[in-house]
Enzyme design. Structure first.
Site, PDB file in Angstrom:
ATOM      1  N   HIS A 228      27.385  -4.038 -39.643  1.00  0.00           N
ATOM      2  CA  HIS A 228      28.276  -3.030 -40.230  1.00  0.00           C
ATOM      3  C   HIS A 228      29.174  -3.633 -41.314  1.00  0.00           C
ATOM      4  CE1 HIS A 228      27.548   0.492 -37.614  1.00  0.00           C
ATOM      5  NE2 HIS A 228      27.095  -0.443 -36.804  1.00  0.00           N
TER       6      HIS A 228
ATOM      7  N   CYS B 161      22.773  -0.067 -40.099  1.00  0.00           N
ATOM      8  CA  CYS B 161      22.521   0.127 -38.672  1.00  0.00           C
ATOM      9  C   CYS B 161      21.431   1.173 -38.421  1.00  0.00           C
ATOM     10  CB  CYS B 161      23.822   0.454 -37.949  1.00  0.00           C
ATOM     11  SG  CYS B 161      23.729   0.148 -36.166  1.00  0.00           S
TER      12      CYS B 161
ATOM     13  N   GLU C 178      30.523  -2.003 -43.703  1.00  0.00           N
ATOM     14  CA  GLU C 178      31.499  -1.012 -44.175  1.00  0.00           C
ATOM     15  C   GLU C 178      32.879  -1.194 -43.554  1.00  0.00           C
ATOM     16  OE1 GLU C 178      30.387   0.620 -40.237  1.00  0.00           O
ATOM     17  OE2 GLU C 178      29.303  -0.407 -41.845  1.00  0.00           O
TER      18      GLU C 178
END
Length: 258
Positions: A221, A114, A223
């Site tokens: 994202h 990001c 993660e």
């Protein structure tokens, strides 16, 4: 027990209980730890010296540039601040842009997410849209309202370019990803290769052209609960393997010098 590869994770500068603080959201640290890596937070100061940056990187086996609620200052890519661009972090800007240069010089495994994706583009000379939703023909990529499950749910398709670094990690030509960003790449920096795009053509993943090591950055994202998403799992597995290989080479080099 083998030592885990050490991954530097850039912090954000925020005020907590009236005090300037350095912060990293737990989801990034937990994801790295879950894939066998040892995360360490890198504090940010605007006046950090080049020698300090080099010293930090020399101790690492990998580097992660995380997402953030702040944006890269538009002055960094020769633009005026747009009305929608209201959150800045000059301390993080200074360290992030310096880290990219040193990490690439040392061939350190690098993963950008990001804001980190955008930082890599700016560090190498690219520019950003400050409000993608205002660009003709572009989707609104801002995060949906709702709980975390809603905000991080896959919302648009991803076209993965064949023959690239991301394609080699994942294998498939398409996936679906989440979208929680207002800014995005406008002018792609020279030295970056597009790895994936959104349905509106917005660049969603890049790698450093010709890089020998792992240098991947994504706009979404991965993660968030990466074990539950095959593409995200592939990204973290690839990054972890690259960090482990980098560490082993350092160890072998140190032993050969003795």
């Amino acid at each position: 027990m083998p030592t885990r590869p050490l991954v530097g994770v850039i912090a954000c500068r925020r005020e907590v209980e009236g005090h300037p603080s350095h912060m990293v959201t737990d989801k990034y640290l937990s994801a790295l730890r879950d894939y066998g890596l040892a995360p360490v937070m890198l504090p940010v100061w605007e006046d950090i010296a080049p020698a300090e940056v080099a010293a930090l990187v020399s101790r690492l086996d990998g580097l992660m540039l995380t997402g953030s609620h702040t944006n890269v200052a538009p002055q960094r890519y020769g633009a005026q601040r747009a009305p929608e661009n209201t959150r800045a972090d000059r301390d993080r800007d200074a360290l992030a842009l310096a880290l990219v240069s040193v990490a690439l010089e040392r061939r350190l495994p690098l993963l950008g997410i990001c804001r980190g994706f955008q930082e890599i583009n700016v560090a190498l000379g690219g520019s950003l849209y400050q409000a993608v939703q205002n660009q003709p023909g572009k989707l609104d990529h801002r995060e949906p309202e709702g709980d975390k499950a809603t905000r991080y749910a896959p919302v648009h398709d991803l076209e993965i370019r064949p023959g690239g670094a991301l394609s080699r990690l994942f294998g498939a030509s398409r996936s679906r990803v989440n979208s929680l960003h207002q800014q995005g790449i406008d002018r792609l920096a020279e030295g970056l290769t597009t790895e994936a795009v959104a349905p509106d053509g917005l660049v969603e993943a890049v790698s450093v052209t010709g890089a020998e090591g792992f240098t991947l950055a994504v706009q979404w994202h991965p993660e968030w609960q990466p074990r539950e998403h095959p593409l995200h799992d592939a990204i973290f597995r690839g990054f972890a393997q690259a960090c482990d290989t980098y560490r082993q080479r350092l160890v072998e080099g140190a032993l050969s010098d003795e």
